[in-house]
Design an enzyme around this catalytic site. Structure first.
Site, PDB file in Angstrom:
ATOM      1  N   GLN A 168      74.120  18.162  -4.699  1.00  0.00           N
ATOM      2  CA  GLN A 168      73.836  18.073  -3.041  1.00  0.00           C
ATOM      3  C   GLN A 168      75.272  18.525  -2.501  1.00  0.00           C
ATOM      4  OE1 GLN A 168      71.678  14.969  -1.163  1.00  0.00           O
ATOM      5  NE2 GLN A 168      71.593  16.585   0.746  1.00  0.00           N
ATOM      6  N   HIS A 176      66.892  19.713   1.985  1.00  0.00           N
ATOM      7  CA  HIS A 176      66.504  21.276   2.145  1.00  0.00           C
ATOM      8  C   HIS A 176      66.002  21.214   0.568  1.00  0.00           C
ATOM      9  CE1 HIS A 176      70.876  20.831   1.037  1.00  0.00           C
ATOM     10  NE2 HIS A 176      70.756  21.726  -0.060  1.00  0.00           N
TER      11      HIS A 176
HETATM   12  P1  AMP Z   1      72.946  22.047  -2.130  1.00  0.00           P
HETATM   13  O1  AMP Z   1      74.296  22.229  -2.886  1.00  0.00           O
HETATM   14  O2  AMP Z   1      71.847  21.840  -2.663  1.00  0.00           O
HETATM   15  O3  AMP Z   1      73.406  21.033  -1.051  1.00  0.00           O
HETATM   16  O4  AMP Z   1      72.617  23.417  -1.281  1.00  0.00           O
HETATM   17  C1  AMP Z   1      73.578  23.681   0.015  1.00  0.00           C
HETATM   18  C2  AMP Z   1      73.321  25.013   0.152  1.00  0.00           C
HETATM   19  O5  AMP Z   1      73.611  25.525   1.449  1.00  0.00           O
HETATM   20  C3  AMP Z   1      74.162  25.838  -0.748  1.00  0.00           C
HETATM   21  O6  AMP Z   1      73.304  27.290  -1.436  1.00  0.00           O
HETATM   22  C4  AMP Z   1      75.001  26.855   0.313  1.00  0.00           C
HETATM   23  O7  AMP Z   1      75.097  28.020  -0.113  1.00  0.00           O
HETATM   24  C5  AMP Z   1      74.321  26.871   1.404  1.00  0.00           C
HETATM   25  N1  AMP Z   1      74.809  26.919   2.894  1.00  0.00           N
HETATM   26  C6  AMP Z   1      76.053  26.025   3.063  1.00  0.00           C
HETATM   27  N2  AMP Z   1      76.345  26.478   4.305  1.00  0.00           N
HETATM   28  C7  AMP Z   1      75.596  27.399   4.799  1.00  0.00           C
HETATM   29  C8  AMP Z   1      75.323  28.249   6.092  1.00  0.00           C
HETATM   30  N3  AMP Z   1      76.136  27.931   7.116  1.00  0.00           N
HETATM   31  N4  AMP Z   1      74.203  28.993   6.011  1.00  0.00           N
HETATM   32  C9  AMP Z   1      73.154  29.103   5.094  1.00  0.00           C
HETATM   33  N5  AMP Z   1      73.490  28.479   4.056  1.00  0.00           N
HETATM   34  C10 AMP Z   1      74.631  27.735   3.864  1.00  0.00           C
END
Ligand code: AMP
Ligand code: ZN
Length: 137
Positions: A95, A101
């Site tokens: 995460q 999410h």
């Molecule tokens: P996790 O690593 O499971 O916490 O996933 C976080 C996700 O959020 C990653 O796949 C990132 O690419 C995505 N992410 C981070 N910042 C943004 C943003 N501003 N808009 C859309 N996606 C994002």
């Protein structure tokens, strides 16, 4: 309800841009800026909670139902052959954004995506021992 330091709360507040593809009373879904495959999106509850450990039942239910809705849509509209729903809870579980999410990752028969996890045969005794610890209320 909202965390001023959380980037997903900022998206919800309209303070950061995002490509929103779905929303309802309790959730929104927007495109991931670093997609694993074509159509990769994230579903989040509107109310801030850090992860699946912390989220309340109503938000969890709404978020998984919204993920199902989007999963069906990517199959129908993008021609995905399958979908990975992925949730990470805690830095040890990859995460990086600490607002609950669910990743909706469309999968295409020939796509090259491979998660870092490479399944291999487990040790039956270790599996049984872990099961014994997990089983029951
Ligand atoms: P996790 O690593 O499971 O916490 O996933 C976080 C996700 O959020 C990653 O796949 C990132 O690419 C995505 N992410 C981070 N910042 C943004 C943003 N501003 N808009 C859309 N996606 C994002
Ligand atoms: Zn948040």
């Amino acid at each position: 309800m909202s965390d001023p330091d959380c980037i997903f709360c900022k998206i919800l507040a309209g303070e950061l841009p995002a490509t929103i593809v779905d929303e309802d009373e309790l959730t929104i879904a927007f495109m991931d800026i670093a997609p694993a495959t074509r159509g990769h999106a994230l579903v989040i509850p509107r109310a801030h909670s850090r992860d699946v450990f912390e989220a309340g039942p109503e938000d969890l239910q709404a978020t998984i139902l919204a993920a199902q809705r989007l999963a069906r849509r990517v199959r129908e509209r993008l021609g995905a052959d399958g979908v990975n729903l992925l949730n990470s809870a805690g830095a040890a579980a990859w995460q990086t954004v600490f607002h609950l999410h669910i990743h909706v990752i469309p999968r295409y028969r020939d796509d090259p995506l491979r998660l870092p996890w490479v399944p291999s045969a487990g040790d039956p005794e270790e599996i049984a021992a872990a099961a014994q610890e997990l089983a029951g209320g």
